[in-house]
Design a protein around this motif. Sequence first.
Motif, PDB file in Angstrom:
ATOM      1  N   ASP A   1       0.832  -1.203   0.000  1.00  0.00           N
ATOM      2  CA  ASP A   1       0.000   0.000   0.000  1.00  0.00           C
ATOM      3  C   ASP A   1       0.864   1.249   0.000  1.00  0.00           C
ATOM      4  N   GLN A   2       1.870   1.277   0.855  1.00  0.00           N
ATOM      5  CA  GLN A   2       2.771   2.423   0.928  1.00  0.00           C
ATOM      6  C   GLN A   2       3.512   2.611  -0.390  1.00  0.00           C
TER       7      GLN A   2
ATOM      8  N   ARG B   1       1.179   4.115  -3.040  1.00  0.00           N
ATOM      9  CA  ARG B   1       0.955   5.554  -2.871  1.00  0.00           C
ATOM     10  C   ARG B   1       2.163   6.358  -3.342  1.00  0.00           C
TER      11      ARG B   1
ATOM     12  N   ARG C   1       2.259   6.212  -7.221  1.00  0.00           N
ATOM     13  CA  ARG C   1       1.211   7.050  -7.828  1.00  0.00           C
ATOM     14  C   ARG C   1       1.578   8.527  -7.767  1.00  0.00           C
ATOM     15  N   ALA C   2       2.279   8.943  -6.736  1.00  0.00           N
ATOM     16  CA  ALA C   2       2.679  10.345  -6.606  1.00  0.00           C
ATOM     17  C   ALA C   2       3.708  10.742  -7.668  1.00  0.00           C
TER      18      ALA C   2
END
Length: 184
Positions: free
Chosen positions: A148-149, A152, A155-156
């Motif tokens: 998950d980390q 994220r 995606r950034a």
Amino acid sequence: MAGLRAYKAARKPAMTALHRQARLRWCRQHRQWNLRMWGNVMFSDESRFCLRKLDGRIMVWGGISLTGKTELVIIEGNLNAVRYRNEILEPVAIPYLQNLGPNSILQDDNARPHRARIITEYLQNLGVERMEWPAVSPDLNPIEHLWDQLGRAVRARVTNATMLADLQQILVEEWDAIPQQCVT
């Protein structure tokens, strides 16, 4: 419309009563474990990352323990048992487990490549202990938090100009950048 209709697939329960019983049994077996015991476990998993909805996907494998993480392995195409042994276990997982110490334990899920006979025999021949894992239990695996980390962070950095090869590089860079306190 030539008799064509859209059907929605019937949903079956994600977890049966047997799955719940197996999870409960696993939790009870491990509830008395201390940090030293958990420190011997390398949790591992694969995850898929997409650049855009219709683009190709990249599958990656990683492993973590209380003391660190493995390198991130990019998996091209489909993963089978032979590729799992040759591209993940031999070059990455086994050396990492050996560095954990003589009582190290491999946690992998019940994916077909992990449970193939050649993998079971290979690990037995090396004396690698495996942690039994209840089916349908990804939420018990702490590496899911890192996926998950990682997602994220990736995606950034992804833009409309990002290509699939760029995504691979971004995944490796962001995996390497995850600090140890996020692993433990």
